[in-house]
Design a protein around this motif. Structure first.
Motif, mmCIF file in Angstrom:
data_model
loop_
_atom_site.group_PDB
_atom_site.id
_atom_site.type_symbol
_atom_site.label_atom_id
_atom_site.label_comp_id
_atom_site.label_asym_id
_atom_site.label_seq_id
_atom_site.Cartn_x
_atom_site.Cartn_y
_atom_site.Cartn_z
ATOM 1 N N LEU A 187 45.265 36.826 29.137
ATOM 2 C CA LEU A 187 45.095 36.088 30.385
ATOM 3 C C LEU A 187 44.111 34.933 30.250
ATOM 4 O O LEU A 187 43.973 34.118 31.163
ATOM 5 C CB LEU A 187 44.617 37.039 31.494
ATOM 6 N N GLY A 188 43.421 34.882 29.121
ATOM 7 C CA GLY A 188 42.476 33.796 28.894
ATOM 8 C C GLY A 188 41.235 33.884 29.756
ATOM 9 O O GLY A 188 40.703 32.854 30.190
ATOM 10 N N ILE A 189 40.740 35.109 30.017
ATOM 11 C CA ILE A 189 39.565 35.298 30.871
ATOM 12 C C ILE A 189 38.533 36.140 30.138
ATOM 13 O O ILE A 189 38.820 36.747 29.099
ATOM 14 C CB ILE A 189 39.946 35.980 32.207
ATOM 15 N N THR A 190 37.333 36.204 30.707
ATOM 16 C CA THR A 190 36.258 37.009 30.109
ATOM 17 C C THR A 190 35.611 37.936 31.134
ATOM 18 O O THR A 190 34.697 38.689 30.790
ATOM 19 C CB THR A 190 35.168 36.096 29.517
ATOM 20 N N SER A 191 36.065 37.900 32.375
ATOM 21 C CA SER A 191 35.422 38.680 33.436
ATOM 22 C C SER A 191 36.454 39.432 34.273
ATOM 23 O O SER A 191 37.540 38.900 34.557
ATOM 24 C CB SER A 191 34.603 37.757 34.340
ATOM 25 N N ARG A 192 36.098 40.634 34.694
ATOM 26 C CA ARG A 192 36.970 41.406 35.590
ATOM 27 C C ARG A 192 37.176 40.676 36.912
ATOM 28 O O ARG A 192 38.206 40.861 37.572
ATOM 29 C CB ARG A 192 36.354 42.787 35.847
ATOM 30 N N ALA A 193 36.202 39.855 37.289
ATOM 31 C CA ALA A 193 36.312 39.135 38.560
ATOM 32 C C ALA A 193 37.488 38.171 38.574
ATOM 33 O O ALA A 193 37.988 37.803 39.661
ATOM 34 C CB ALA A 193 35.005 38.378 38.843
ATOM 35 N N ASP A 194 37.958 37.769 37.398
ATOM 36 C CA ASP A 194 39.083 36.835 37.329
ATOM 37 C C ASP A 194 40.447 37.535 37.381
ATOM 38 O O ASP A 194 41.477 36.860 37.507
ATOM 39 C CB ASP A 194 39.015 36.027 36.033
ATOM 40 N N LEU A 195 40.452 38.854 37.280
ATOM 41 C CA LEU A 195 41.729 39.574 37.193
ATOM 42 C C LEU A 195 42.618 39.399 38.436
ATOM 43 O O LEU A 195 43.821 39.164 38.286
ATOM 44 C CB LEU A 195 41.466 41.062 36.955
ATOM 45 N N PRO A 196 42.082 39.530 39.660
ATOM 46 C CA PRO A 196 42.990 39.419 40.818
ATOM 47 C C PRO A 196 43.772 38.113 40.842
ATOM 48 O O PRO A 196 44.977 38.105 41.076
ATOM 49 C CB PRO A 196 42.023 39.536 42.007
ATOM 50 N N THR A 197 43.078 37.004 40.585
ATOM 51 C CA THR A 197 43.752 35.694 40.609
ATOM 52 C C THR A 197 44.799 35.586 39.510
ATOM 53 O O THR A 197 45.924 35.114 39.732
ATOM 54 C CB THR A 197 42.732 34.564 40.457
ATOM 55 N N GLY A 245 49.445 35.034 29.327
ATOM 56 C CA GLY A 245 49.747 35.064 30.746
ATOM 57 C C GLY A 245 50.176 36.453 31.205
ATOM 58 O O GLY A 245 50.344 37.373 30.397
ATOM 59 N N PRO A 246 50.358 36.648 32.512
ATOM 60 C CA PRO A 246 50.713 37.966 33.056
ATOM 61 C C PRO A 246 51.973 38.576 32.447
ATOM 62 O O PRO A 246 52.053 39.792 32.257
ATOM 63 C CB PRO A 246 50.900 37.679 34.555
ATOM 64 N N ASP A 247 52.963 37.733 32.139
ATOM 65 C CA ASP A 247 54.218 38.258 31.590
ATOM 66 C C ASP A 247 54.054 38.819 30.182
ATOM 67 O O ASP A 247 54.939 39.519 29.689
ATOM 68 C CB ASP A 247 55.281 37.160 31.569
ATOM 69 N N ALA A 263 41.596 47.756 37.474
ATOM 70 C CA ALA A 263 40.316 47.066 37.305
ATOM 71 C C ALA A 263 40.181 45.941 38.325
ATOM 72 O O ALA A 263 39.075 45.687 38.838
ATOM 73 C CB ALA A 263 40.206 46.520 35.890
ATOM 74 N N ALA A 264 41.275 45.265 38.640
ATOM 75 C CA ALA A 264 41.246 44.187 39.632
ATOM 76 C C ALA A 264 40.895 44.725 41.012
ATOM 77 O O ALA A 264 40.332 43.997 41.842
ATOM 78 C CB ALA A 264 42.598 43.474 39.670
ATOM 79 N N GLU A 265 41.222 45.994 41.264
ATOM 80 C CA GLU A 265 40.897 46.612 42.551
ATOM 81 C C GLU A 265 39.471 47.128 42.607
ATOM 82 O O GLU A 265 39.034 47.641 43.641
ATOM 83 C CB GLU A 265 41.879 47.763 42.822
ATOM 84 N N GLY A 266 38.749 47.013 41.480
ATOM 85 C CA GLY A 266 37.346 47.409 41.464
ATOM 86 C C GLY A 266 37.055 48.745 40.818
ATOM 87 O O GLY A 266 35.904 49.195 40.821
ATOM 88 N N ALA A 267 38.079 49.384 40.247
ATOM 89 C CA ALA A 267 37.860 50.683 39.614
ATOM 90 C C ALA A 267 37.085 50.513 38.315
ATOM 91 O O ALA A 267 37.268 49.532 37.585
ATOM 92 C CB ALA A 267 39.195 51.365 39.345
ATOM 93 N N SER A 268 36.207 51.476 38.006
ATOM 94 C CA SER A 268 35.462 51.463 36.755
ATOM 95 C C SER A 268 36.350 51.970 35.624
ATOM 96 O O SER A 268 37.432 52.536 35.866
ATOM 97 C CB SER A 268 34.222 52.345 36.861
#
Length: 242
Positions: A228-238, A182-184, A197-202
């Motif tokens: 965070l249990g994700i596989t895509s940068r698109a999931d970072l903001p949430t 998780g985030p913590d 990366a969540a803001e879209g930076a390469s």
């Protein structure tokens, strides 16, 4: 139920109540009173012919009560009985609990790991870590203890979390974060990289902005994705806003 009144004899609800009250009294450090309830529950289940350890679970708490009283032979005998019944029943949760109480901690963790009983898994991990620490294996003890702390805090088990923290200190660990996922769980570096990366930076833009190498960016992102249990940068903001 009114204060001072006991439930009627011969009811399964009465036996369930006595099991629960006995377990509570163990947690309250009242082992003598706990045993009175638990042994009475055991006699009641025996009279009814109930042997299912998931229902007649009084032995689990009675083992703890006997150990608190220093009666280790009685504790060992009951733990063995519960384990034999649990193996016969074949239910993972009941078996995992019985293995932990019996002291087969590595096997208990293996049985409980795939299931949903996170608190019971935390107990098994905590016992395993404490056992390793008492045997002088302080470094090996830290991993199960850290996992136990993470699960304890996620399940709201404040008492268990406090016990595990004491074990971690005794094992020489100084955990700055309890969370392992998780985030913590993110380090400061991982969080900075993930936020950009969540803001879209390469990766290249992140590296230039933070004055680090792209390889370091990739490492931080890989660790952040895992935590965070994700596989895509698109999931970072949430995930970062969670």
């Amino acid at each position: 139920m009114a204060a001072g009144r006991e439930p009627p004899e011969g009811w399964t609800q009465t036996l369930t109540f006595r099991q629960a009250r006995g377990a509570l009294r163990v947690a309250q450090h009242r082992p003598e009173e706990a045993l009175a309830d638990l042994l009475a529950a055991g006699e009641g289940w025996q009279a009814l012919g109930v042997t299912n350890p998931a229902v007649a679970s009084w032995r689990t708490a009675a083992v703890a009560a006997y150990r608190a009283l220093g009666q280790h032979d009685e504790a060992a005998a009951l733990a063995g009985e519960q384990l034999a019944l649990a193996r016969k029943a074949g239910r993972p949760l009941t078996l995992g609990i019985a293995l932990r109480v019996h002291g087969d901690l590595a096997e208990a963790i293996g049985v409980l790991e795939p299931g949903p009983a996170r608190y019971e898994l935390a107990l098994a991990l905590a016992d395993h870590g404490a056992s390793l620490r008492r045997c002088g294996q302080r470094t090996r003890a830290r991993e199960p203890l850290l996992r136990a702390l993470d699960l304890a805090e996620r399940t709201g088990a404040a008492g268990l979390a406090a016990e595990v923290k004491r074990e971690l200190l005794a094992a020489g660990a100084r955990p700055r974060r309890a969370a392992l996922t998780g985030p913590d769980a993110l380090t400061a570096g991982e969080r900075r990289v993930a936020a950009l990366a969540a803001e879209g930076a390469s990766n290249r833009q992140i590296a230039e902005h933070l004055f680090i190498t792209q390889a370091t960016v990739e490492t931080h992102l890989r660790h952040a994705f895992r935590k965070l249990g994700i596989t895509s940068r698109a999931d970072l903001p949430t995930c970062l806003d969670a």
